[in-house]
Design an enzyme around this catalytic site. Structure first.
Site, short mmCIF file in Angstrom:
data_model
loop_
_atom_site.label_atom_id
_atom_site.label_comp_id
_atom_site.label_asym_id
_atom_site.label_seq_id
_atom_site.Cartn_x
_atom_site.Cartn_y
_atom_site.Cartn_z
N GLU A 47 0.82 -1.20 0.00
CA GLU A 47 0.00 0.00 0.00
C GLU A 47 0.86 1.26 0.00
OE1 GLU A 47 -3.51 1.97 2.84
OE2 GLU A 47 -2.36 0.22 3.51
N LYS A 118 -9.49 2.70 -1.99
CA LYS A 118 -9.74 2.04 -0.70
C LYS A 118 -11.08 2.49 -0.13
CE LYS A 118 -7.26 1.07 3.63
NZ LYS A 118 -6.00 1.35 4.37
N CYS A 151 -5.47 -3.26 2.21
CA CYS A 151 -5.26 -3.39 3.66
C CYS A 151 -6.54 -3.60 4.48
CB CYS A 151 -4.47 -2.18 4.16
SG CYS A 151 -3.57 -2.52 5.71
#
Length: 289
Positions: A47, A118, A151
Site C-alpha cells: 500500500e 480504498k 489493507c
C-alpha cells in the site's frame, strides 16, 4: 498450465517525505526489474509504495498526491509494463480535484487496466482521505480476472465475496499491516492478517497475492508476512517479518474456477440466494448510472 501466471509479491520499505518520492519510484523500478528477471507476469506492491504512508496531516498528504491518469507513478509503471510485457499493481495517494484517495492501480502492457480506491479507511486515514467510490471492480486479463483491495478492506469478508461472485480468479491486496488486538504474531511467526488472507482465499475459492511493508515509518511498525495463497487456503509462499524480499510463485488461475468440492457441494451454487442477495446488495457502478 491452462492459465499459467507467475506472480511476484514485493515486501519493501518505502518512506514518506517529498524528498523520498524519487527514491521510492527508483526502488519500485528496481523491484519490477527484479521481478521481470524472475520471469514474473505480474508484480504486486504494498500500500502507498510510491508515496509512503504515515502523513502528519492532510496538507502533507496532499503534497504527496498525484493524478491517476498522468502521475509520475502511473507513467513509470506504464513504461515498465510495456518494456517487460507484464502487469503491475501499485499504490499511491491519488488527487482528484481537492479530494484525496488511497488508490491502487492495475497497469498492463497496453496501459491502465483499472483502478481501485480504498473503501474502508483505517485510523488517521479518515483525516485526509475520502472513502473509495468506485465499488469493487474485477478486471479481465489474458491470465484471468483480477481484483484489487487495500489493507483494512481485507478485514471485511463482503469485499472478497463480492469479487468472487463477479468471477474473480485472483485478488491482489496491497497492504500496510500494523497493530491488531492481541499478540502480533503466533508461535509460527504469522500475524493475524495472514490468517484473514488464508480464510478469504479458502472461503471464496480465490488466489490472493498479499504484499505488505516492513520496517518503521515515523514510529509505526509494519509486520511483513507478505503471502501468496491458493484457493484451498494454504500459503504457497510466505515472507518473514523483517526483511525486504520478493516472493515468486507460478500458479494456474483456472484452479480458482474449480468450485465443485464433492458430489453434492459447490462453493457458489450452494449459496442460499433465496435467503440473501446474490451480491449482498452490491451493484456495480455501471449499474448505478
Amino acid at each position: 498450465m491452462d492459465s499459467g501466471l507467475k506472480i511476484a509479491v514485493v515486501q519493501s520499505d518505502p518512506q514518506v517525505g517529498i524528498e523520498k518520492l524519487a527514491v521510492n519510484m527508483e526502488e519500485s523500478k528496481q523491484w519490477v526489474e527484479k521481478s521481470a528477471s524472475a520471469g514474473a507476469n505480474l508484480v504486486v506492491f504494498p500500500e502507498l509504495n510510491a508515496t509512503g504512508y504515515v502523513f502528519l496531516n492532510r496538507k502533507e498528504a496532499f503534497a504527496h498526491s498525484q493524478s491517476a491518469e498522468r502521475g509520475e507513478a502511473v507513467e513509470l509503471w506504464k513504461e515498465l509494463s510495456r518494456k517487460h510485457n507484464m502487469y503491475i499493481a501499485g499504490s499511491f495517494v491519488e488527487r482528484e480535484g481537492e479530494r484525496l484517495y488511497d488508490t491502487a492501480v492495475l497497469i498492463g502492457p497496453g496501459g491502465m487496466v483499472g483502478k481501485y480506491r480504498k473503501t474502508h479507511l483505517w485510523n488517521r486515514e479518515n483525516l485526509y482521505f475520502s472513502p473509495g467510490d468506485l465499488g469493487y471492480p474485477v478486471f479481465d486479463t489474458e491470465f484471468g480476472r483480477i481484483g484489487l483491495l487495500i489493507c483494512w478492506d481485507t478485514w471485511f469478508p463482503e469485499t472478497f465475496r463480492i469479487m468472487g461472485v463477479q468471477g474473480a480468479d485472483l485478488v491482489c491486496t496491497l497492504n500496510n499491516w500494523v497493530y491488531t488486538p492481541g499478540p502480533l504474531f503466533d508461535e509460527s511467526g504469522r500475524c493475524m492478517a495472514v490468517y484473514h488472507t488464508m480464510s478469504a482465499a479458502q472461503a471464496n475459492g480465490l488466489f490472493i497475492a498479499a504484499a505488505n511493508r516492513v520496517g518503521t515509518e515515523r514510529g509505526e511498525k509494519f509486520l511483513g508476512n507478505s503471502v501468496i495463497v491458493g484457493p484451498n487456503g494454504w500459503p504457497i509462499e510466505i515472507a518473514g517479518t523483517e526483511e525486504e524480499t520478493l516472493l515468486v510463485a507460478e500458479v494456474d488461475l483456472a484452479e480458482a474456477r474449480r468450485t465443485h468440492w464433492s458430489d453434492f457441494n459447490d462453493l457458489y451454487k450452494d449459496r442460499r440466494t433465496d435467503l440473501y442477495d446474490e451480491r449482498l446488495g452490491y451493484r456495480k457502478k455501471t449499474e448505478d448510472m
